[in-house]
Design a protein around this motif. Sequence first.
Motif, mmCIF file in Angstrom:
data_model
loop_
_atom_site.group_PDB
_atom_site.id
_atom_site.type_symbol
_atom_site.label_atom_id
_atom_site.label_comp_id
_atom_site.label_asym_id
_atom_site.label_seq_id
_atom_site.Cartn_x
_atom_site.Cartn_y
_atom_site.Cartn_z
ATOM 1 N N GLY A 1 0.800 -1.223 0.000
ATOM 2 C CA GLY A 1 0.000 0.000 0.000
ATOM 3 C C GLY A 1 0.830 1.268 0.000
ATOM 4 O O GLY A 1 2.036 1.277 -0.290
ATOM 5 N N THR A 2 0.175 2.355 0.363
ATOM 6 C CA THR A 2 0.778 3.691 0.339
ATOM 7 C C THR A 2 2.047 3.817 1.180
ATOM 8 O O THR A 2 2.980 4.499 0.761
ATOM 9 C CB THR A 2 -0.272 4.719 0.798
ATOM 10 O OG1 THR A 2 -1.386 4.678 -0.088
ATOM 11 C CG2 THR A 2 0.313 6.121 0.818
ATOM 12 N N PRO A 3 2.156 3.181 2.364
ATOM 13 C CA PRO A 3 3.349 3.405 3.182
ATOM 14 C C PRO A 3 4.665 3.079 2.488
ATOM 15 O O PRO A 3 5.655 3.769 2.692
ATOM 16 C CB PRO A 3 3.113 2.482 4.382
ATOM 17 C CG PRO A 3 1.642 2.369 4.484
ATOM 18 C CD PRO A 3 1.148 2.374 3.072
ATOM 19 N N LEU A 4 4.736 2.020 1.654
ATOM 20 C CA LEU A 4 6.006 1.631 1.039
ATOM 21 C C LEU A 4 5.926 1.622 -0.486
ATOM 22 O O LEU A 4 6.210 2.620 -1.131
ATOM 23 C CB LEU A 4 6.452 0.263 1.576
ATOM 24 C CG LEU A 4 6.937 0.245 3.036
ATOM 25 C CD1 LEU A 4 7.387 -1.151 3.441
ATOM 26 C CD2 LEU A 4 8.068 1.237 3.245
ATOM 27 N N ALA A 5 5.553 0.510 -1.094
ATOM 28 C CA ALA A 5 5.631 0.378 -2.549
ATOM 29 C C ALA A 5 4.586 1.212 -3.280
ATOM 30 O O ALA A 5 4.838 1.699 -4.379
ATOM 31 C CB ALA A 5 5.490 -1.100 -2.942
ATOM 32 N N GLY A 6 3.412 1.362 -2.715
ATOM 33 C CA GLY A 6 2.355 2.121 -3.378
ATOM 34 C C GLY A 6 1.822 1.446 -4.623
ATOM 35 O O GLY A 6 1.392 2.120 -5.567
ATOM 36 N N GLU B 1 -5.186 4.286 -5.176
ATOM 37 C CA GLU B 1 -5.975 4.842 -4.085
ATOM 38 C C GLU B 1 -7.415 4.352 -4.136
ATOM 39 O O GLU B 1 -8.030 4.082 -3.096
ATOM 40 C CB GLU B 1 -5.934 6.371 -4.141
ATOM 41 C CG GLU B 1 -6.641 7.028 -2.970
ATOM 42 C CD GLU B 1 -6.528 8.542 -2.991
ATOM 43 O OE1 GLU B 1 -7.224 9.198 -2.199
ATOM 44 O OE2 GLU B 1 -5.744 9.068 -3.811
ATOM 45 N N SER B 2 -7.960 4.204 -5.354
ATOM 46 C CA SER B 2 -9.335 3.705 -5.479
ATOM 47 C C SER B 2 -9.431 2.259 -4.990
ATOM 48 O O SER B 2 -10.441 1.850 -4.404
ATOM 49 C CB SER B 2 -9.803 3.804 -6.935
ATOM 50 O OG SER B 2 -8.961 3.039 -7.789
ATOM 51 N N TRP B 3 -8.378 1.459 -5.232
ATOM 52 C CA TRP B 3 -8.364 0.090 -4.727
ATOM 53 C C TRP B 3 -8.328 0.082 -3.200
ATOM 54 O O TRP B 3 -9.031 -0.700 -2.567
ATOM 55 C CB TRP B 3 -7.127 -0.655 -5.253
ATOM 56 C CG TRP B 3 -7.169 -0.972 -6.710
ATOM 57 C CD1 TRP B 3 -8.028 -0.473 -7.637
ATOM 58 C CD2 TRP B 3 -6.291 -1.864 -7.396
ATOM 59 N NE1 TRP B 3 -7.744 -0.985 -8.873
ATOM 60 C CE2 TRP B 3 -6.680 -1.846 -8.757
ATOM 61 C CE3 TRP B 3 -5.225 -2.644 -7.026
ATOM 62 C CZ2 TRP B 3 -6.031 -2.595 -9.728
ATOM 63 C CZ3 TRP B 3 -4.572 -3.406 -7.987
ATOM 64 C CH2 TRP B 3 -4.973 -3.383 -9.322
ATOM 65 N N GLU B 4 -7.482 0.943 -2.640
ATOM 66 C CA GLU B 4 -7.368 0.990 -1.185
ATOM 67 C C GLU B 4 -8.693 1.371 -0.539
ATOM 68 O O GLU B 4 -9.089 0.805 0.487
ATOM 69 C CB GLU B 4 -6.269 1.970 -0.776
ATOM 70 C CG GLU B 4 -4.871 1.486 -1.138
ATOM 71 C CD GLU B 4 -3.790 2.450 -0.708
ATOM 72 O OE1 GLU B 4 -2.662 2.007 -0.474
ATOM 73 O OE2 GLU B 4 -4.084 3.666 -0.610
ATOM 74 N N GLU B 5 -9.398 2.325 -1.132
ATOM 75 C CA GLU B 5 -10.706 2.704 -0.608
ATOM 76 C C GLU B 5 -11.692 1.540 -0.706
ATOM 77 O O GLU B 5 -12.467 1.284 0.228
ATOM 78 C CB GLU B 5 -11.242 3.913 -1.376
ATOM 79 C CG GLU B 5 -10.446 5.195 -1.145
ATOM 80 C CD GLU B 5 -10.948 6.350 -2.004
ATOM 81 O OE1 GLU B 5 -11.829 6.109 -2.858
ATOM 82 O OE2 GLU B 5 -10.460 7.478 -1.822
ATOM 83 N N ALA B 6 -11.657 0.829 -1.833
ATOM 84 C CA ALA B 6 -12.564 -0.305 -2.005
ATOM 85 C C ALA B 6 -12.237 -1.421 -1.013
ATOM 86 O O ALA B 6 -13.137 -2.043 -0.435
ATOM 87 C CB ALA B 6 -12.480 -0.833 -3.439
ATOM 88 N N PHE B 7 -10.945 -1.665 -0.794
ATOM 89 C CA PHE B 7 -10.557 -2.716 0.142
ATOM 90 C C PHE B 7 -10.921 -2.367 1.577
ATOM 91 O O PHE B 7 -11.202 -3.251 2.387
ATOM 92 C CB PHE B 7 -9.051 -2.994 0.028
ATOM 93 C CG PHE B 7 -8.657 -3.732 -1.226
ATOM 94 C CD1 PHE B 7 -9.485 -4.699 -1.754
ATOM 95 C CD2 PHE B 7 -7.454 -3.455 -1.865
ATOM 96 C CE1 PHE B 7 -9.137 -5.388 -2.913
ATOM 97 C CE2 PHE B 7 -7.091 -4.128 -3.017
ATOM 98 C CZ PHE B 7 -7.932 -5.099 -3.541
ATOM 99 N N VAL B 8 -10.886 -1.084 1.924
ATOM 100 C CA VAL B 8 -11.306 -0.674 3.263
ATOM 101 C C VAL B 8 -12.775 -1.038 3.478
ATOM 102 O O VAL B 8 -13.148 -1.595 4.517
ATOM 103 C CB VAL B 8 -11.078 0.834 3.473
ATOM 104 C CG1 VAL B 8 -11.813 1.324 4.717
ATOM 105 C CG2 VAL B 8 -9.586 1.136 3.604
#
Length: 512
Positions: free
Chosen positions: A51-56, A60-67
């Motif tokens: 995710g965003t902290p390291l490799a990215g 962002e849309s995937w991260e929101e969906a996964f949340v």
Amino acid sequence: MWSSFTYHEPSPTSLLILTSWLYLLNLFGWLSQYILSAQLLGQILIGIIYGTPLAGWLDESWEEAFVVLGYVGLLLLVFEGGLSSSFSQVISLLHISLCVALTGILLPIGLSFIVIPLASSTPLHAFAAGAALSSTSLGTSLSVLNPTAIGFDLRRTRLGTALLSAAVMDDVVAFVLASILKVIGDGAGKNSEIGKNVGRTIGVTIGLGIIILPITRYGLLPLYLRLRRGTKWRTATWGGEPLLIALMVCMFVGMIAAAGYAGTSPLFGAYVAGLACAYIADNEETENPTNKALDVEVDGNDSTERGRSYPLTRINTFPGARTASSSLHLPNDGLFHRNSTQSTTITPNNDYDCIAAPAPTLRSAFHHFLTPLLEYLLIPIFFGSIGYSIPFIPLWRGRIIWRGIIYALLMILGKAFCGLWIVLWPSIGKGIATRGKTSWKGALFLGSAMIARGEIGLLISQIAYNTENPLLTEDEFLIVNWGIILCTIVGPLGVGWMVKRWRVSVTDGGWD
């Protein structure tokens, strides 16, 4: 001209990232469970890396969906915790659960005022930090109690019931504190506005807990038992376990909607829905003795030396698969020690024909259809989303590290003291004569299981940091996150070590 989403083929890069993300969440979860007895740590690590902290690598849309998807998994996990509990035990242990919850809320808030000299904070900022650390990660608590991970089911014991009830209460209070912090931080900190939000949340929480009792007892239970008396529903294509899943989904969605829109935590709604289904399942087993557990004799030191016999726990299977447990329709509750080196003998009751299985139950339907979805997809995604929500890089500054570690130690102590109630509590039933000598294991277990903060702690710290008038400075925010992260690591590690070493003896002293 109509509107629609433009469908396009995903790029090979996106497909590789997504498939490797899902696979590695499960692989590292298994590795961390095997090595550390805490599978969530490996899944959080993969979330940090991808995710965003390291490799990215995750958009962002995937991260929101996964949340969102992961939170659905958390709600289902909480629902399963309620469904697997004993309703009568929850009521009988409500007083001690309340004491444990209050200790777990007040001590971290009080100890958080140490942040004032550590980071030159104000009392209001110290309160905001304590509010974030007053929660207990219900998802983590249920994850470490997962019977497929530890080999037996602690959720239907007095100890497990007290733990889950206290964790739910902590999260409800944390939800109230989050509402207060948001009101104060947005500059609308008037007493009337705060009182309105707090009163609404408390009133809705108590109201839902009270109103569900008569609805379940006099409405849902008679209808359900009437349905069960018929035989057509078992053989019809729309009947059997799929129909039971539909009934649970209606209950689950209805209570989440009622809790969320009324102003309290959806987690509370999911837990209450699970308890209502547990009440129905308990009464169903009472009226249908053919659905009771078959006798199981376990040859092993942990069980035979204490003269106990426990029914089989759930066995992972994909929907519709026929396994030994599903063909015999053994209930998936109670305690059972599974070990590849042990031999297990299943002895049918009386003249039962093992092939003539009884009708499916609410618990068996959940285990056969939803457990695989939870364990292999939704829960790994949930803990992965926790991972990429951690501000990983900024944490590694010298003055933040040592302050964060000191604060984390204080927060570990703040929750660990919750376990003292197990030793100090007066008569709860059997085994009380020896509770002072043997219940210290349960006290250590409960205290360790309450330590993890996880999702709710991160949510409250983000609210306090990102309001219009921030209630946490950057340094305070990072110190609080150190506390959350270390607590979420130490708690499951401690629980895993205790379960591996003591097995079911953690429930000694009348807490089984």
